[in-house]
Scaffold this motif. Structure first.
Motif, PDB file in Angstrom:
ATOM      1  N   PRO A   6     -25.795  58.858 -51.655  1.00  0.00           N
ATOM      2  CA  PRO A   6     -25.389  57.455 -51.687  1.00  0.00           C
ATOM      3  C   PRO A   6     -26.255  56.514 -50.836  1.00  0.00           C
ATOM      4  O   PRO A   6     -26.022  55.305 -50.844  1.00  0.00           O
ATOM      5  CB  PRO A   6     -23.958  57.493 -51.151  1.00  0.00           C
ATOM      6  N   HIS A   7     -27.225  57.063 -50.095  1.00  0.00           N
ATOM      7  CA  HIS A   7     -28.049  56.196 -49.239  1.00  0.00           C
ATOM      8  C   HIS A   7     -29.399  56.883 -49.029  1.00  0.00           C
ATOM      9  O   HIS A   7     -29.538  57.752 -48.169  1.00  0.00           O
ATOM     10  CB  HIS A   7     -27.327  55.980 -47.894  1.00  0.00           C
ATOM     11  N   ILE A   8     -30.358  56.502 -49.856  1.00  0.00           N
ATOM     12  CA  ILE A   8     -31.687  57.130 -49.743  1.00  0.00           C
ATOM     13  C   ILE A   8     -32.744  56.102 -50.130  1.00  0.00           C
ATOM     14  O   ILE A   8     -32.588  55.386 -51.114  1.00  0.00           O
ATOM     15  CB  ILE A   8     -31.772  58.411 -50.607  1.00  0.00           C
ATOM     16  N   HIS A   9     -33.800  55.998 -49.309  1.00  0.00           N
ATOM     17  CA  HIS A   9     -34.822  54.958 -49.519  1.00  0.00           C
ATOM     18  C   HIS A   9     -36.005  55.530 -50.286  1.00  0.00           C
ATOM     19  O   HIS A   9     -37.010  55.939 -49.705  1.00  0.00           O
ATOM     20  CB  HIS A   9     -35.234  54.375 -48.171  1.00  0.00           C
ATOM     21  N   MET A  10     -35.858  55.552 -51.600  1.00  0.00           N
ATOM     22  CA  MET A  10     -36.844  56.216 -52.443  1.00  0.00           C
ATOM     23  C   MET A  10     -38.185  55.487 -52.485  1.00  0.00           C
ATOM     24  O   MET A  10     -39.198  56.094 -52.792  1.00  0.00           O
ATOM     25  CB  MET A  10     -36.293  56.427 -53.859  1.00  0.00           C
ATOM     26  N   GLY A 105     -26.359  45.027 -49.604  1.00  0.00           N
ATOM     27  CA  GLY A 105     -26.535  46.034 -48.556  1.00  0.00           C
ATOM     28  C   GLY A 105     -27.988  46.469 -48.410  1.00  0.00           C
ATOM     29  O   GLY A 105     -28.815  46.106 -49.225  1.00  0.00           O
ATOM     30  N   GLU A 106     -28.304  47.221 -47.362  1.00  0.00           N
ATOM     31  CA  GLU A 106     -27.452  47.539 -46.267  1.00  0.00           C
ATOM     32  C   GLU A 106     -27.537  46.430 -45.229  1.00  0.00           C
ATOM     33  O   GLU A 106     -28.519  46.304 -44.514  1.00  0.00           O
ATOM     34  CB  GLU A 106     -27.818  48.894 -45.659  1.00  0.00           C
ATOM     35  N   ILE A 107     -26.471  45.619 -45.164  1.00  0.00           N
ATOM     36  CA  ILE A 107     -26.397  44.576 -44.145  1.00  0.00           C
ATOM     37  C   ILE A 107     -25.770  45.185 -42.900  1.00  0.00           C
ATOM     38  O   ILE A 107     -25.100  46.214 -42.968  1.00  0.00           O
ATOM     39  CB  ILE A 107     -25.569  43.362 -44.616  1.00  0.00           C
ATOM     40  N   ASP A 169     -21.983  52.774 -43.147  1.00  0.00           N
ATOM     41  CA  ASP A 169     -22.836  53.952 -43.020  1.00  0.00           C
ATOM     42  C   ASP A 169     -23.274  54.259 -41.594  1.00  0.00           C
ATOM     43  O   ASP A 169     -23.101  53.446 -40.697  1.00  0.00           O
ATOM     44  CB  ASP A 169     -24.061  53.794 -43.922  1.00  0.00           C
ATOM     45  N   HIS A 170     -23.838  55.433 -41.446  1.00  0.00           N
ATOM     46  CA  HIS A 170     -24.336  55.971 -40.168  1.00  0.00           C
ATOM     47  C   HIS A 170     -23.196  56.153 -39.159  1.00  0.00           C
ATOM     48  O   HIS A 170     -23.384  55.921 -37.964  1.00  0.00           O
ATOM     49  CB  HIS A 170     -25.427  55.087 -39.546  1.00  0.00           C
ATOM     50  N   VAL A 171     -22.007  56.539 -39.621  1.00  0.00           N
ATOM     51  CA  VAL A 171     -20.932  56.809 -38.650  1.00  0.00           C
ATOM     52  C   VAL A 171     -21.194  58.146 -37.971  1.00  0.00           C
ATOM     53  O   VAL A 171     -21.817  59.040 -38.539  1.00  0.00           O
ATOM     54  CB  VAL A 171     -19.514  56.833 -39.294  1.00  0.00           C
TER      55      VAL A 171
HETATM   56 ZN   LIG Z   1     -30.877  52.881 -44.730  1.00  0.00          ZN
END
Ligand SMILES: [Zn+2]
Lengths: 270, 85
Positions: A6-10, A105-107, A169-171
């Protein structure tokens, strides 16, 4: 097992990475807009970046059977430049109808400054105006706890924000519980350096439960491992967790969250 | 939800890993002492010492959460007033 990152910087990854991810079971991904490693100079630079996210990356992913979705914003780091941020926020609606856009996002916050908070609130306003879902970046290291609390303050102070349409994210150990208790979705980012290992992520699942909890690799241009989600799958298996529980975290949950966005037209591979 | 492994299984699985991590810490602290100069006044050294103490406590609260909070900036409720937001 099929999974969804769900969160990947391709944009930071090679085409070989797409192939490897596909071989490891990745069938879908969502890519939030983020910092490029340097501050961009103009709104047109962001316009080109958004074209890359909404046009080029989904095609590159599709060659490997991966369904690619994205989120648009100006990230917290560049939000320090309020004037440029406002130009970008004004331009974002040009792209909101693109078929792979899930929301804003990602804000978030980076150093928890006044300018970052101001631009966070203006992004929130944009998301509300266009009925978009929100994906949130929380700061790293010493700034994480403070920044997460500030973000939760801003979100919960506005009754127009529906927590069930927001992913934080990043919890980590000290932030996951509060995010979930306030009704938001929470994402853990597996990272070899500053963030969360597969072992610690499995601990957090055991402590908080799997409901509304997601896991991602970030896979950005910094030290990161795009195949980190399969590492968590393996760790959970080695601990003896059920396949159903693992699947909930790496597949069912992201799909349930994204399904609230009208552009999410994911088709299950089976 | 609990961890499906029992404590004996966790220890069997992680003993060498924990041993290795303690050794890494010991070598880092040795390196700090061998290097020229003195960092005893550096606030980070105090945080490291407090962190090591947390590891030895018999606490109900998660040690990982306590370590996270130790290394975190303080949150102030009135931040919005301060920023005039
Ligand atoms: Zn990110």
């Amino acid at each position: 097992m099929y999974y969804f990152d769900p969160h990947i910087h391709m944009v930071s990854r090679t085409t070989d990475d797409y192939e490897t991810l596909a071989k490891m079971g990745c069938v879908g991904m969502s890519e939030p807009a983020f910092w490029a490693g340097f501050d961009r100079g103009s709104v047109d630079s962001f316009r080109d970046y958004f074209r890359q996210l909404t046009d080029f990356e989904p095609k590159r992913a599709a060659q490997y059977g991966i369904q690619h979705y994205t989120w648009l914003c100006i990230n917290a780091k560049e939000a320090e430049n309020v004037e440029l941020s406002r130009e970008v926020i004004k331009m974002i609606p040009e792209f909101l109808d693109k078929p792979n856009v899930l929301g804003i996002g990602e804000i978030g916050l980076n150093k928890n400054t006044k300018n970052e908070s101001t631009i966070f609130l203006e992004h929130m306003e944009l998301a509300i105006e266009y009925n978009q879902q929100i994906l949130i970046h929380t700061p790293h290291l010493a700034d994480k706890y403070q920044g997460t609390r500030m973000i939760l303050d801003m979100l919960t102070a506005d009754s127009r924000v529906d927590p069930s349409r927001v992913l934080v994210d990043h919890v980590e150990e000290h932030t996951a519980k509060e995010v979930l208790e306030r009704g938001f979705w929470a994402g853990m980012t597996l990272s070899p350096v500053t963030k969360c290992t597969p072992q610690r992520a499995a601990d957090i699942i055991e402590l908080c439960g799997a409901e509304r909890l997601l896991v991602n690799s970030a896979g950005d241009w910094g030290p990161s491992k795009p195949t980190a989600v399969p590492d968590l799958i393996l760790e959970m298996r080695r601990r003896g967790h059920s396949e159903a529980l693992i699947r909930q975290v790496v597949y069912d949950n992201p799909i349930a969250f994204f399904s609230q966005s009208q552009n999410f037209t994911f088709t299950h591979p089976e | 939800m609990s961890i499906p492994l029992n404590s004996q299984e966790v220890l069997d699985r992680e003993y060498l890993e924990i041993r290795g991590k303690i050794l890494e810490l010991a070598a880092s602290l040795d390196r700090l002492e061998r290097a020229e100069g003195c960092v005893n006044e550096d606030n980070r050294m105090s945080l490291i010492r407090q962190g090591l103490q947390i590891l030895l406590q018999d606490a109900n609260e998660s040690k990982a959460s306590q370590i996270q909070m130790l290394f975190s900036r303080v949150f102030e409720d009135n931040w919005r007033e301060k920023f005039n937001l």
